[in-house]
Design a protein around this motif. Structure first.
Motif, PDB file in Angstrom:
ATOM      1  N   UNK A   1      -0.152   4.526  -5.035  1.00  0.00           N
ATOM      2  CA  UNK A   1       0.683   3.536  -5.717  1.00  0.00           C
ATOM      3  C   UNK A   1       0.763   3.785  -7.226  1.00  0.00           C
ATOM      4  N   UNK A   2       0.399   4.970  -7.652  1.00  0.00           N
ATOM      5  CA  UNK A   2       0.385   5.277  -9.088  1.00  0.00           C
ATOM      6  C   UNK A   2       1.751   5.000  -9.714  1.00  0.00           C
ATOM      7  N   UNK A   3       1.750   4.229 -10.807  1.00  0.00           N
ATOM      8  CA  UNK A   3       2.981   3.928 -11.525  1.00  0.00           C
ATOM      9  C   UNK A   3       3.776   2.772 -10.961  1.00  0.00           C
ATOM     10  N   UNK A   4       3.325   2.178  -9.843  1.00  0.00           N
ATOM     11  CA  UNK A   4       4.052   1.055  -9.255  1.00  0.00           C
ATOM     12  C   UNK A   4       3.496  -0.260  -9.810  1.00  0.00           C
ATOM     13  N   UNK A   5       4.390  -1.093 -10.314  1.00  0.00           N
ATOM     14  CA  UNK A   5       3.958  -2.383 -10.858  1.00  0.00           C
ATOM     15  C   UNK A   5       3.708  -3.409  -9.771  1.00  0.00           C
ATOM     16  N   UNK A   6       4.345  -3.232  -8.621  1.00  0.00           N
ATOM     17  CA  UNK A   6       4.155  -4.151  -7.502  1.00  0.00           C
ATOM     18  C   UNK A   6       4.154  -3.341  -6.210  1.00  0.00           C
ATOM     19  N   UNK A   7       3.176  -3.615  -5.344  1.00  0.00           N
ATOM     20  CA  UNK A   7       3.082  -2.862  -4.096  1.00  0.00           C
ATOM     21  C   UNK A   7       2.214  -3.616  -3.103  1.00  0.00           C
ATOM     22  N   UNK A   8       2.326  -3.220  -1.818  1.00  0.00           N
ATOM     23  CA  UNK A   8       1.511  -3.782  -0.752  1.00  0.00           C
ATOM     24  C   UNK A   8       0.466  -2.746  -0.363  1.00  0.00           C
ATOM     25  N   UNK A   9      -0.776  -3.171  -0.306  1.00  0.00           N
ATOM     26  CA  UNK A   9      -1.871  -2.292   0.114  1.00  0.00           C
ATOM     27  C   UNK A   9      -2.535  -2.914   1.328  1.00  0.00           C
ATOM     28  N   UNK A  10      -2.654  -2.114   2.390  1.00  0.00           N
ATOM     29  CA  UNK A  10      -3.231  -2.625   3.628  1.00  0.00           C
ATOM     30  C   UNK A  10      -4.330  -1.693   4.104  1.00  0.00           C
ATOM     31  N   UNK A  11      -5.475  -2.271   4.478  1.00  0.00           N
ATOM     32  CA  UNK A  11      -6.559  -1.497   5.069  1.00  0.00           C
ATOM     33  C   UNK A  11      -7.287  -2.377   6.078  1.00  0.00           C
ATOM     34  N   UNK A  12      -8.471  -1.921   6.524  1.00  0.00           N
ATOM     35  CA  UNK A  12      -9.176  -2.683   7.564  1.00  0.00           C
ATOM     36  C   UNK A  12      -9.675  -4.036   7.075  1.00  0.00           C
ATOM     37  N   UNK A  13      -9.756  -4.237   5.744  1.00  0.00           N
ATOM     38  CA  UNK A  13     -10.269  -5.497   5.206  1.00  0.00           C
ATOM     39  C   UNK A  13      -9.189  -6.535   4.936  1.00  0.00           C
TER      40      UNK A  13
END
Length: 386
Positions: A170-182
């Motif tokens: 997500x480098x350089x992104x001001x807004x993003x969705x991050x999904x993992x096992x937690x």
């Protein structure tokens, strides 16, 4: 409703009387947290966090006590409102929403590359090593705040290593969705005060709203000068000689300046209050436009002066505005100043352009020395302002 973030600059709490008043407004648990710190700057941050939490309680009508999970994350017992606190430098941030979240604010400081392997994944380290100077610092603190806000949102804090989560995609992104096992979290890297990075990780995907609170918002207070009470509206700034506050009395805005006695490595005042009066009289005699001196309280070491409405020249420069008119007016003052053997403090924060009139909003003046005149020092401070 979108997640909300409240910001508060704790610098006004350097004023001892305001610190004591603020301390009396927080609960005993928060007072103990303040008392736990040895350094004054840490006490102010802890106090600022307590003030924001008290402000949120009052705003939302929350009386429930705090409870903590096994990693120390705080919640309001039995209340569906989630919140999270962060502080660094001179700022405290409080984020809140109906869904869980985490916030982190970090003051920019020198980057120690020796900690990279402990904090960042190999891919993130490679990205950082591609950067230089300020660009590397900006990326370092963006990644750091992303990681901290993530760990705070999932409720584990630093019990889980920062290097355990990777944000390189997500480098350089001001807004993003991050999904993992937690968790699945929406991230917002937000506009922050100059020299800071701010990030929110939230279950709620709506764009967050950020509001910076003033001292008047968070701690309604008055300050007495002689027998006159002034309602404090906001903190204006700290200078070499004092803390300045925007205040109001009888419907008129004024500036209340509280003299401080903090050491200054490069300047010596002697009697600061007497310097204010003496320098004001000298510059009035020269004909330099300044805010009027309204009253002086010798016992409390406070002065009240006229408020000149407008932003200072430094802010104009940073916003890309044309300040050539202000510079021409200032240059027209120089023969009078030099003729009286005087320099003023030419730094651009000390000037406000109100229509066609330029005001010198500080009173400081000094004996003329060429190295500190406008041509040799002042002009450079205007030209190098970023």
């Amino acid at each position: 409703m979108p997640p909300r973030i409240l910001l508060f600059c704790v610098t006004p709490l350097e004023n001892e009387s305001l610190f004591r008043k603020a301390y009396s407004r927080i609960d005993s648990y928060r007072q103990k947290r303040v008392d736990r710190y040895a350094k004054e700057e840490d006490k102010r941050l802890a106090l600022g966090a307590g003030l924001l939490l008290s402000y949120l309680r009052k705003k939302e009508g929350i009386e429930a006590p705090l409870v903590y999970n096994e990693h120390g994350k705080a919640y309001f017992e039995g209340n569906p409102l989630y919140f999270n606190l962060s502080h660094s430098g001179s700022y405290v941030a409080l984020a809140y929403d109906k869904l869980d979240l985490g916030v982190d604010i970090e003051a920019h400081r020198e980057v120690d590359e020796g900690i990279f392997p402990k904090v960042f994944t190999p891919v993130e380290q490679a990205l950082l090593h591609q950067k230089e100077g300020e660009a590397k610092k900006a990326m370092f603190f963006r990644l750091w705040t992303e990681k901290e806000s993530y760990l705070k949102a999932v409720g584990v804090g630093l019990s889980k290593p920062l290097s355990s989560v990777d944000f390189s995609a997500h480098a350089g992104q001001d807004a993003f969705l991050h999904q993992d096992e937690d968790a699945a979290l929406s991230f917002s890297c937000l506009s922050a005060p100059r020299g800071y990075s701010l990030c929110l990780a939230a279950v709620n995907g709506a764009a967050p709203e950020v509001k910076e609170l003033t001292l008047g918002d968070i701690l309604p207070t008055t300050m007495k000068v002689n027998e006159n009470a002034y309602r404090i509206l906001s903190f204006l700034g700290k200078g070499k000689g004092g803390h300045s506050f925007l205040a109001k009395r009888n419907g008129a805005k004024v500036v209340v300046k509280c003299i401080h006695h903090d050491p200054c490595d490069y300047y010596s005042f002697g009697d600061k209050l007497e310097s204010e009066r003496r320098d004001y009289a000298r510059l009035m005699g020269v004909g330099i436009p300044m805010p009027a001196l309204i009253e002086v309280d010798e016992k409390k070491e406070r002065i009240v002066k006229e408020f000149i409405d407008g932003q200072d020249i430094q802010k104009d420069i940073r916003e890309g505005k044309d300040v050539s008119k202000a510079m021409r007016i200032l240059e027209s003052w120089l023969p009078k100043l030099y003729g009286e053997g005087l320099n003023i403090d030419y730094y651009p924060t000390n000037f406000v352009l109100d229509g066609n009139a330029l005001y010198y909003i500080d009173y400081e003046c000094n004996e003329y020395h060429e190295e500190w005149d406008f041509e040799h020092w002042g002009r450079k401070t205007w030209e190098e302002t970023k």
